[in-house]
Design an enzyme around this catalytic site. Structure first.
Site: not given
Length: 449
Positions: A11, A71, A140, A206, A254
């Site tokens: 997600q 999912e 994540s 976050n 690079e």
């Protein structure tokens, strides 16, 4: 052409991906149905944007990207969203049951059923490239799919495309804000394979980005859309030189060459400037010197750690817009004289600069102001070890009681994998510590490393 394939897993990866492709389309003037009015040549073409988009015979531009999730709900949003016509249906791969925040499900039980299909699709995209440069992997590591399937996929990519660079844009768990109880387990198990199978990993967090939105953009309650659009700007600046022509262009490899002193020490800190709302931008000048300084502000780092507690090993500044090398050199010279920004003594130069004349684009109705010049900094600092030590500490607290471990073992993992991954991270913390130690005169040469 030097094409790049983007892979969005889970997600988090998919939602960041949505923000990125929305921005790339705006930057290149590609409409949501893939048509590009400004591009008169039908078919291939040697345009710079072809690194990210392939062009069909009908003149439609298709992103070189794959979206994977175990999912369907998140991918269904892409299938029905504004950009549903942009992607080929085969690029959106979803399973039936999710990984339930469990690394073992993403990596062993459920992930392994879908991974061959993913690799097939990636192979199709790769065959469509004339000179594949590498992969950008977005995920994540707090959840199950991003961590489990993400690392499984990276392992398989290493086997199939050994020499190609892999850049990871990875969202790490935040210090205070948590979305799952087992985040520390997932992220440590996943980092264990990121260590080996990515060449450069940019760490995002976050909480750090929330704070930037609150502080710089005056958004009282930032949503994931706000965060993702900010992340998209960073990724856009990094890849601008692959997609537009500029004075100092920077290739994916690079980055690796200039930012990674030792193979394991490849976790990067990023920042972007100016992050400023339209109301404020109107009253500020934002010279090259100003944006360069604010890129080094600890508060503007996109992961929660304090670069003042560590030393920089290398640093890459990607400028875009109305910027000339003279200004850049002057502002970097000023940075070097500042005592707060310390470089390790074995890396005296430390700066890699890219300049791209295409100014940054903003999403209409978004939060960021349209500015003449912007800079994105990717730096390799020993301070990033703070992120790992925080996670390790949380991992230890839970693992000492073997809390939640049965969920992982029940999916076919062995308990030994936990301690193996944890030891690998302990070694990583040690590596970071050693890199930052001053080399004494004369002994640095003999020690061979």
């Amino acid at each position: 052409m030097r094409e790049v394939i983007s892979i969005h897993v889970g997600q988090g990866g998919i939602q960041v991906g949505n923000a990125c492709w929305e921005l790339f389309c705006l930057e290149h003037g590609i409409q949501p149905d893939g048509q590009m009015p400004s591009d008169k040549t039908i078919g291939g073409g040697d345009d710079a944007f072809n690194t990210f988009f392939s062009e069909t015979g009908a003149g439609k531009h298709v992103p070189r990207a794959v979206f994977l999730d175990l999912e369907p709900t998140v991918i269904d949003e892409v299938r029905t969203g504004t950009y549903r016509q942009l992607f080929h249906p085969e690029q959106l791969i979803s399973g039936k049951e999710d990984a339930a925040n469990n690394f073992a499900r993403g990596h062993y039980t459920i992930g392994k059923e879908i991974v061959d299909l993913c690799l097939d699709r990636i192979r199709k995209l790769a065959d469509n490239c004339t000179g594949l440069q590498g992969f950008l992997v977005f995920n994540s590591v707090g959840g199950g799919t991003g961590s489990g399937l993400g690392s499984l996929l990276l392992e398989r990519l290493s086997v199939d495309y050994g020499k190609k660079s892999k850049l990871g844009f990875t969202i790490y768990p935040s210090p205070q804000v948590s979305t799952a109880v087992v985040e520390p387990y997932n992220s440590i198990l996943s980092t264990h394979s990121l260590l080996e199978h990515t060449d450069v990993a940019v760490m995002l967090d976050n909480e750090a980005i929330y704070d930037i939105c609150r502080r710089n953009l005056d958004i009282e309650r930032p949503t994931y859309t706000n965060l993702n659009r900010l992340i998209a700007q960073v990724i856009s600046s990094l890849t601008a030189s692959l997609r537009f022509d500029g004075a100092l262009n920077v290739d994916i490899t690079e980055f690796q060459t200039n930012l990674v002193p030792y193979p394991r020490i490849h976790f990067m800190l990023s920042s972007y400037a100016p992050i400023i709302s339209a109301e404020k931008a109107y009253h500020e000048q934002l010279s090259v010197a100003e944006i360069t300084n604010s890129a080094f502000e600890p508060a503007n780092m996109m992961a929660k750690c304090d670069p003042r507690h560590g030393k920089y090993m290398a640093c890459s500044m990607m400028y875009r817009g109305d910027v000339v090398p003279k200004d850049v050199n002057a502002s970097i010279a000023t940075i070097k004289t500042k005592r707060t920004i310390q470089f390790v003594d074995w890396c005296p130069t430390g700066f890699k600069v890219g300049i791209n004349y295409q100014p940054s684009t903003v999403v209409p109705g978004g939060d960021l102001a349209k500015v003449m010049r912007a800079v994105c900094m990717i730096s390799n600092s020993t301070a990033i070890a703070e992120v790992f030590s925080r996670l390790d500490h949380k991992f230890d607290l839970m693992y000492a009681k073997r809390a939640f471990v049965h969920w992982y073992v029940g999916e076919g993992m062995e308990e030994g994998e936990f301690s193996e991954a944890r030891e690998d991270l302990a070694a990583l913390e040690k590596d970071y510590e050693e890199v930052g130690i001053e080399t004494a005169e004369g002994e640095g040469e003999e020690e061979g490393y």
